[in-house]
Design a protein around this motif. Structure first.
Motif, PDB file in Angstrom:
ATOM      1  N   VAL A   1       0.820  -1.205   0.000  1.00  0.00           N
ATOM      2  CA  VAL A   1       0.000   0.000   0.000  1.00  0.00           C
ATOM      3  C   VAL A   1       0.859   1.263   0.000  1.00  0.00           C
ATOM      4  CG1 VAL A   1      -0.339   0.241   2.483  1.00  0.00           C
ATOM      5  CG2 VAL A   1      -2.104   1.049   0.905  1.00  0.00           C
ATOM      6  N   ASP A   2       1.977   1.231   0.681  1.00  0.00           N
ATOM      7  CA  ASP A   2       2.884   2.377   0.726  1.00  0.00           C
ATOM      8  C   ASP A   2       3.753   2.358  -0.533  1.00  0.00           C
ATOM      9  OD1 ASP A   2       4.433   4.529   1.554  1.00  0.00           O
ATOM     10  OD2 ASP A   2       5.764   3.276   2.757  1.00  0.00           O
ATOM     11  N   PRO A   3       3.761   3.440  -1.303  1.00  0.00           N
ATOM     12  CA  PRO A   3       4.542   3.450  -2.556  1.00  0.00           C
ATOM     13  C   PRO A   3       6.027   3.129  -2.378  1.00  0.00           C
ATOM     14  CG  PRO A   3       3.067   5.327  -2.487  1.00  0.00           C
ATOM     15  CD  PRO A   3       2.990   4.666  -1.138  1.00  0.00           C
ATOM     16  N   LYS A   4       6.627   3.572  -1.279  1.00  0.00           N
ATOM     17  CA  LYS A   4       8.045   3.280  -1.042  1.00  0.00           C
ATOM     18  C   LYS A   4       8.259   1.795  -0.783  1.00  0.00           C
ATOM     19  CE  LYS A   4       9.235   7.813   0.756  1.00  0.00           C
ATOM     20  NZ  LYS A   4       9.678   8.578   1.922  1.00  0.00           N
ATOM     21  N   LYS A   5       7.413   1.209   0.072  1.00  0.00           N
ATOM     22  CA  LYS A   5       7.533  -0.221   0.355  1.00  0.00           C
ATOM     23  C   LYS A   5       7.233  -1.044  -0.893  1.00  0.00           C
ATOM     24  CE  LYS A   5       6.285  -0.070   5.253  1.00  0.00           C
ATOM     25  NZ  LYS A   5       5.280  -0.509   6.238  1.00  0.00           N
ATOM     26  N   ARG A   6       6.255  -0.583  -1.690  1.00  0.00           N
ATOM     27  CA  ARG A   6       5.903  -1.295  -2.921  1.00  0.00           C
ATOM     28  C   ARG A   6       7.072  -1.314  -3.899  1.00  0.00           C
ATOM     29  NH1 ARG A   6       1.270   1.163  -6.392  1.00  0.00           N
ATOM     30  NH2 ARG A   6       0.649   1.644  -4.286  1.00  0.00           N
ATOM     31  N   SER A   7       7.763  -0.185  -4.044  1.00  0.00           N
ATOM     32  CA  SER A   7       8.897  -0.159  -4.967  1.00  0.00           C
ATOM     33  C   SER A   7      10.024  -1.063  -4.479  1.00  0.00           C
ATOM     34  CB  SER A   7       9.403   1.261  -5.186  1.00  0.00           C
ATOM     35  OG  SER A   7       9.988   1.771  -4.008  1.00  0.00           O
ATOM     36  N   LEU A   8      10.253  -1.116  -3.164  1.00  0.00           N
ATOM     37  CA  LEU A   8      11.263  -2.034  -2.629  1.00  0.00           C
ATOM     38  C   LEU A   8      10.855  -3.487  -2.857  1.00  0.00           C
ATOM     39  CD1 LEU A   8      12.190  -0.335   0.748  1.00  0.00           C
ATOM     40  CD2 LEU A   8      13.638  -0.582  -1.267  1.00  0.00           C
ATOM     41  N   TYR A   9       9.572  -3.785  -2.663  1.00  0.00           N
ATOM     42  CA  TYR A   9       9.070  -5.148  -2.892  1.00  0.00           C
ATOM     43  C   TYR A   9       9.244  -5.542  -4.354  1.00  0.00           C
ATOM     44  CZ  TYR A   9       5.779  -8.973  -3.480  1.00  0.00           C
ATOM     45  OH  TYR A   9       5.201 -10.174  -3.803  1.00  0.00           O
ATOM     46  N   LEU A  10       8.889  -4.625  -5.251  1.00  0.00           N
ATOM     47  CA  LEU A  10       9.020  -4.939  -6.676  1.00  0.00           C
ATOM     48  C   LEU A  10      10.480  -5.120  -7.076  1.00  0.00           C
ATOM     49  CD1 LEU A  10       6.338  -2.533  -8.148  1.00  0.00           C
ATOM     50  CD2 LEU A  10       6.280  -5.029  -8.146  1.00  0.00           C
ATOM     51  N   LYS A  11      11.357  -4.281  -6.541  1.00  0.00           N
ATOM     52  CA  LYS A  11      12.780  -4.390  -6.873  1.00  0.00           C
ATOM     53  C   LYS A  11      13.382  -5.683  -6.335  1.00  0.00           C
ATOM     54  CE  LYS A  11      13.832   0.511  -7.111  1.00  0.00           C
ATOM     55  NZ  LYS A  11      14.512   1.638  -6.457  1.00  0.00           N
ATOM     56  N   SER A  12      12.966  -6.096  -5.158  1.00  0.00           N
ATOM     57  CA  SER A  12      13.566  -7.278  -4.559  1.00  0.00           C
ATOM     58  C   SER A  12      12.985  -8.585  -5.102  1.00  0.00           C
ATOM     59  CB  SER A  12      13.412  -7.246  -3.038  1.00  0.00           C
ATOM     60  OG  SER A  12      12.052  -7.343  -2.677  1.00  0.00           O
ATOM     61  N   ASN A  13      11.754  -8.541  -5.622  1.00  0.00           N
ATOM     62  CA  ASN A  13      11.117  -9.780  -6.064  1.00  0.00           C
ATOM     63  C   ASN A  13      10.994  -9.928  -7.572  1.00  0.00           C
ATOM     64  OD1 ASN A  13      10.684 -10.821  -3.486  1.00  0.00           O
ATOM     65  ND2 ASN A  13       8.948  -9.470  -3.213  1.00  0.00           N
ATOM     66  N   TYR A  14      11.192  -8.863  -8.300  1.00  0.00           N
ATOM     67  CA  TYR A  14      11.066  -8.933  -9.756  1.00  0.00           C
ATOM     68  C   TYR A  14      12.299  -8.318 -10.387  1.00  0.00           C
ATOM     69  CZ  TYR A  14       6.301  -9.902  -8.513  1.00  0.00           C
ATOM     70  OH  TYR A  14       5.190 -10.457  -7.965  1.00  0.00           O
ATOM     71  N   THR A  15      13.099  -9.146 -10.975  1.00  0.00           N
ATOM     72  CA  THR A  15      14.325  -8.690 -11.595  1.00  0.00           C
ATOM     73  C   THR A  15      14.107  -8.606 -13.098  1.00  0.00           C
ATOM     74  OG1 THR A  15      15.584  -9.837  -9.911  1.00  0.00           O
ATOM     75  CG2 THR A  15      16.782  -9.169 -11.884  1.00  0.00           C
ATOM     76  N   VAL A  16      14.488  -7.505 -13.659  1.00  0.00           N
ATOM     77  CA  VAL A  16      14.392  -7.343 -15.099  1.00  0.00           C
ATOM     78  C   VAL A  16      15.686  -7.871 -15.706  1.00  0.00           C
ATOM     79  CG1 VAL A  16      14.188  -5.691 -16.980  1.00  0.00           C
ATOM     80  CG2 VAL A  16      12.930  -5.335 -14.862  1.00  0.00           C
ATOM     81  N   ILE A  17      15.552  -8.832 -16.586  1.00  0.00           N
ATOM     82  CA  ILE A  17      16.719  -9.429 -17.222  1.00  0.00           C
ATOM     83  C   ILE A  17      16.985  -8.660 -18.509  1.00  0.00           C
ATOM     84  CG2 ILE A  17      17.674 -11.507 -18.266  1.00  0.00           C
ATOM     85  CD1 ILE A  17      15.794 -13.093 -16.418  1.00  0.00           C
ATOM     86  N   THR A  18      18.124  -8.012 -18.552  1.00  0.00           N
ATOM     87  CA  THR A  18      18.456  -7.246 -19.740  1.00  0.00           C
ATOM     88  C   THR A  18      19.295  -8.063 -20.712  1.00  0.00           C
ATOM     89  OG1 THR A  18      20.362  -6.329 -18.594  1.00  0.00           O
ATOM     90  CG2 THR A  18      18.327  -5.044 -18.548  1.00  0.00           C
ATOM     91  N   ASP A  19      20.091  -8.967 -20.200  1.00  0.00           N
ATOM     92  CA  ASP A  19      20.944  -9.786 -21.047  1.00  0.00           C
ATOM     93  C   ASP A  19      20.772 -11.248 -20.640  1.00  0.00           C
ATOM     94  OD1 ASP A  19      22.826 -10.852 -22.720  1.00  0.00           O
ATOM     95  OD2 ASP A  19      24.541  -9.827 -21.814  1.00  0.00           O
ATOM     96  N   PRO A  20      20.130 -12.068 -21.471  1.00  0.00           N
ATOM     97  CA  PRO A  20      19.906 -13.471 -21.122  1.00  0.00           C
ATOM     98  C   PRO A  20      21.199 -14.255 -20.883  1.00  0.00           C
ATOM     99  CG  PRO A  20      18.719 -12.891 -23.119  1.00  0.00           C
ATOM    100  CD  PRO A  20      19.545 -11.709 -22.732  1.00  0.00           C
ATOM    101  N   ARG A  21      22.304 -13.792 -21.454  1.00  0.00           N
ATOM    102  CA  ARG A  21      23.574 -14.489 -21.256  1.00  0.00           C
ATOM    103  C   ARG A  21      24.016 -14.436 -19.802  1.00  0.00           C
ATOM    104  NH1 ARG A  21      26.654 -11.515 -25.955  1.00  0.00           N
ATOM    105  NH2 ARG A  21      25.317  -9.944 -25.077  1.00  0.00           N
ATOM    106  N   GLU A  22      23.636 -13.362 -19.096  1.00  0.00           N
ATOM    107  CA  GLU A  22      23.978 -13.259 -17.677  1.00  0.00           C
ATOM    108  C   GLU A  22      23.328 -14.382 -16.884  1.00  0.00           C
ATOM    109  OE1 GLU A  22      23.013  -9.461 -16.070  1.00  0.00           O
ATOM    110  OE2 GLU A  22      24.012  -8.371 -17.678  1.00  0.00           O
ATOM    111  N   VAL A  23      22.098 -14.705 -17.199  1.00  0.00           N
ATOM    112  CA  VAL A  23      21.393 -15.774 -16.508  1.00  0.00           C
ATOM    113  C   VAL A  23      22.044 -17.110 -16.818  1.00  0.00           C
ATOM    114  CG1 VAL A  23      19.191 -16.969 -16.271  1.00  0.00           C
ATOM    115  CG2 VAL A  23      19.242 -14.491 -16.502  1.00  0.00           C
ATOM    116  N   ALA A  24      22.354 -17.349 -18.081  1.00  0.00           N
ATOM    117  CA  ALA A  24      22.973 -18.612 -18.477  1.00  0.00           C
ATOM    118  C   ALA A  24      24.349 -18.763 -17.834  1.00  0.00           C
ATOM    119  CB  ALA A  24      23.084 -18.688 -19.994  1.00  0.00           C
ATOM    120  N   ASP A  25      25.138 -17.713 -17.842  1.00  0.00           N
ATOM    121  CA  ASP A  25      26.465 -17.768 -17.231  1.00  0.00           C
ATOM    122  C   ASP A  25      26.367 -18.049 -15.740  1.00  0.00           C
ATOM    123  OD1 ASP A  25      27.573 -17.216 -19.687  1.00  0.00           O
ATOM    124  OD2 ASP A  25      27.934 -15.086 -19.250  1.00  0.00           O
TER     125      ASP A  25
END
Length: 86
Positions: A54-78
């Protein structure tokens, strides 16, 4: 389980939408209105989810900690192969 899914709202939901969803679920699963240990557990999960997003600050921390944006799939494979072979 995802906090947004617990409340039945999308990740882009406004604070007002989150509050409405919480009130609806809180009324449905409130321990004073229903009996049983399962209802109390569900109510606690709903409250925890609400408090986290409900709190925008806590929500942004939750989203950052639980949802990672993968920019380069090779990083995941490595990373996968490094951990698998270690």
């Amino acid at each position: 389980m995802d906090y947004f899914e617990q409340l039945g709202v999308g990740r882009d939901a406004s604070t007002i939408e989150i509050k409405k969803a919480y009130r609806k679920l809180a009324n449905k699963y409130h321990p004073d209105k229903n009996s049983g240990s399962e209802v109390e557990e569900i109510f606690q999960l709903i409250k925890k989810a609400y408090d986290a997003i409900v709190d925008p600050k806590k929500r942004s921390l939750y989203l950052k900690s639980n949802y990672t944006v993968i920019t380069d799939p090779r990083e995941v494979a490595d990373s996968f192969w490094h951990n698998a072979l270690s």
